[in-house]
Design a protein around this motif. Structure first.
Motif, PDB file in Angstrom:
ATOM      1  N   ILE A   1      -3.026  37.864 -12.968  1.00 46.16           N
ATOM      2  CA  ILE A   1      -4.036  38.226 -11.914  1.00 46.16           C
ATOM      3  C   ILE A   1      -4.175  39.482 -11.883  1.00 46.16           C
ATOM      4  O   ILE A   1      -3.062  40.290 -11.810  1.00 46.16           O
ATOM      5  N   VAL A   2      -5.536  40.278 -12.028  1.00 47.59           N
ATOM      6  CA  VAL A   2      -5.606  41.582 -11.753  1.00 47.59           C
ATOM      7  C   VAL A   2      -6.593  41.731 -10.436  1.00 47.59           C
ATOM      8  O   VAL A   2      -7.647  40.994 -10.378  1.00 47.59           O
ATOM      9  N   VAL A   3      -5.983  42.332  -9.835  1.00 49.51           N
ATOM     10  CA  VAL A   3      -6.518  42.836  -8.394  1.00 49.51           C
ATOM     11  C   VAL A   3      -7.243  43.951  -8.177  1.00 49.51           C
ATOM     12  O   VAL A   3      -6.341  45.049  -8.526  1.00 49.51           O
ATOM     13  N   SER A   4      -8.595  44.422  -7.951  1.00 49.58           N
ATOM     14  CA  SER A   4      -9.137  45.505  -7.701  1.00 49.58           C
ATOM     15  C   SER A   4      -9.387  45.901  -6.140  1.00 49.58           C
ATOM     16  O   SER A   4      -9.817  44.961  -5.536  1.00 49.58           O
ATOM     17  N   GLY A   5      -9.377  47.050  -6.034  1.00 51.89           N
ATOM     18  CA  GLY A   5      -9.913  47.542  -4.415  1.00 51.89           C
ATOM     19  C   GLY A   5      -9.048  48.299  -3.971  1.00 51.89           C
ATOM     20  O   GLY A   5      -8.190  49.166  -4.857  1.00 51.89           O
ATOM     21  N   LYS A   6      -8.792  48.455  -2.770  1.00 55.88           N
ATOM     22  CA  LYS A   6      -7.908  49.412  -2.232  1.00 55.88           C
ATOM     23  C   LYS A   6      -6.552  48.563  -2.038  1.00 55.88           C
ATOM     24  O   LYS A   6      -6.291  48.168  -0.994  1.00 55.88           O
ATOM     25  N   VAL A   7      -5.878  48.545  -3.202  1.00 54.83           N
ATOM     26  CA  VAL A   7      -4.490  47.618  -3.133  1.00 54.83           C
ATOM     27  C   VAL A   7      -3.378  48.471  -3.699  1.00 54.83           C
ATOM     28  O   VAL A   7      -2.193  47.758  -3.812  1.00 54.83           O
ATOM     29  N   GLN A   8      -3.382  49.934  -3.660  1.00 54.23           N
ATOM     30  CA  GLN A   8      -2.403  50.904  -3.879  1.00 54.23           C
ATOM     31  C   GLN A   8      -2.266  51.817  -2.671  1.00 54.23           C
ATOM     32  O   GLN A   8      -3.040  52.181  -1.898  1.00 54.23           O
ATOM     33  N   GLY A   9      -0.777  51.795  -2.360  1.00 50.20           N
ATOM     34  CA  GLY A   9      -0.445  52.890  -0.996  1.00 50.20           C
ATOM     35  C   GLY A   9      -0.828  52.282   0.138  1.00 50.20           C
ATOM     36  O   GLY A   9      -0.656  52.757   1.309  1.00 50.20           O
ATOM     37  N   VAL A  10      -0.860  50.701   0.294  1.00 49.66           N
ATOM     38  CA  VAL A  10      -0.897  50.184   1.588  1.00 49.66           C
ATOM     39  C   VAL A  10      -0.041  48.692   1.641  1.00 49.66           C
ATOM     40  O   VAL A  10      -0.581  48.022   2.580  1.00 49.66           O
ATOM     41  N   GLY A  11       0.601  48.706   0.784  1.00 50.50           N
ATOM     42  CA  GLY A  11       1.842  47.828   0.960  1.00 50.50           C
ATOM     43  C   GLY A  11       1.382  46.431   0.348  1.00 50.50           C
ATOM     44  O   GLY A  11       2.108  45.458   0.606  1.00 50.50           O
ATOM     45  N   TYR A  12       0.302  46.478  -0.630  1.00 50.99           N
ATOM     46  CA  TYR A  12      -0.114  45.399  -1.256  1.00 50.99           C
ATOM     47  C   TYR A  12       0.969  44.602  -2.098  1.00 50.99           C
ATOM     48  O   TYR A  12       1.141  43.383  -2.238  1.00 50.99           O
ATOM     49  N   ARG A  13       1.801  45.232  -2.696  1.00 49.12           N
ATOM     50  CA  ARG A  13       2.671  44.612  -3.535  1.00 49.12           C
ATOM     51  C   ARG A  13       3.834  43.687  -2.847  1.00 49.12           C
ATOM     52  O   ARG A  13       4.434  42.745  -3.342  1.00 49.12           O
ATOM     53  N   TYR A  14       4.127  44.738  -1.764  1.00 47.14           N
ATOM     54  CA  TYR A  14       5.217  43.770  -0.977  1.00 47.14           C
ATOM     55  C   TYR A  14       4.548  42.502  -0.260  1.00 47.14           C
ATOM     56  O   TYR A  14       5.337  41.494  -0.139  1.00 47.14           O
ATOM     57  N   TYR A  15       3.425  42.769   0.026  1.00 48.84           N
ATOM     58  CA  TYR A  15       2.579  41.666   0.677  1.00 48.84           C
ATOM     59  C   TYR A  15       2.379  40.356  -0.436  1.00 48.84           C
ATOM     60  O   TYR A  15       2.856  39.186  -0.330  1.00 48.84           O
ATOM     61  N   ALA A  16       2.211  40.805  -1.649  1.00 52.29           N
ATOM     62  CA  ALA A  16       1.976  39.601  -2.819  1.00 52.29           C
ATOM     63  C   ALA A  16       3.372  39.106  -2.818  1.00 52.29           C
ATOM     64  O   ALA A  16       3.460  37.762  -3.191  1.00 52.29           O
ATOM     65  N   GLN A  17       4.538  39.831  -2.856  1.00 49.48           N
ATOM     66  CA  GLN A  17       5.808  39.550  -3.116  1.00 49.48           C
ATOM     67  C   GLN A  17       6.445  38.493  -2.068  1.00 49.48           C
ATOM     68  O   GLN A  17       6.705  37.219  -2.245  1.00 49.48           O
ATOM     69  N   MET A  18       5.942  38.904  -0.806  1.00 50.96           N
ATOM     70  CA  MET A  18       6.021  37.875   0.453  1.00 50.96           C
ATOM     71  C   MET A  18       5.537  36.612   0.242  1.00 50.96           C
ATOM     72  O   MET A  18       6.114  35.488   0.484  1.00 50.96           O
ATOM     73  N   LYS A  19       4.282  36.636   0.019  1.00 54.07           N
ATOM     74  CA  LYS A  19       3.281  35.258  -0.250  1.00 54.07           C
ATOM     75  C   LYS A  19       3.995  34.555  -1.466  1.00 54.07           C
ATOM     76  O   LYS A  19       3.938  33.329  -1.428  1.00 54.07           O
TER      77      LYS A  19
END
Length: 90
Positions: free
Chosen positions: A6-24
């Motif tokens: 899965i490749v996600v684009s947008g404002k997804v760096q520096g906003v906790g997105y990786r932690y969100y993905a891990q939690m989900k």
């Protein structure tokens, strides 16, 4: 088990997105990893059952309150590796 890239684009760096993905991923019993890409996107390798992956992708598309997801590209691939957890790659 199905494995997706899965490749996600947008404002997804520096906003906790990786932690969100891990939690989900943990919530839905998904294994694999997530990492930042040099182009500002995020790449996810996710393994799990189809229903769980579908729910995970819905959440990934939604993003956390601080992110803006512009595009999600999902590619099913051959399950070459087995993961026991879901990790954030640095």
């Amino acid at each position: 088990m199905i494995q997706l890239k899965i490749v996600v684009s947008g404002k997804v760096q520096g906003v906790g997105y990786r932690y969100y993905a891990q939690m989900k991923a943990i919530q839905f019993g998904i294994t694999g990893w997530v990492r930042n890409l040099e182009d500002g996107g995020v790449e996810i390798l996710a393994s799990g059952l189809r229903e769980s992956l579908d729910q995970f992708i819905d959440e990934i598309r939604r993003g956390n309150p601080f992110s803006t997801v512009d595009h999600v590209e999902v590619t099913e691939q051959e399950n070459t590796e087995t993961y026991k957890s879901f990790a954030i790659k640095y």
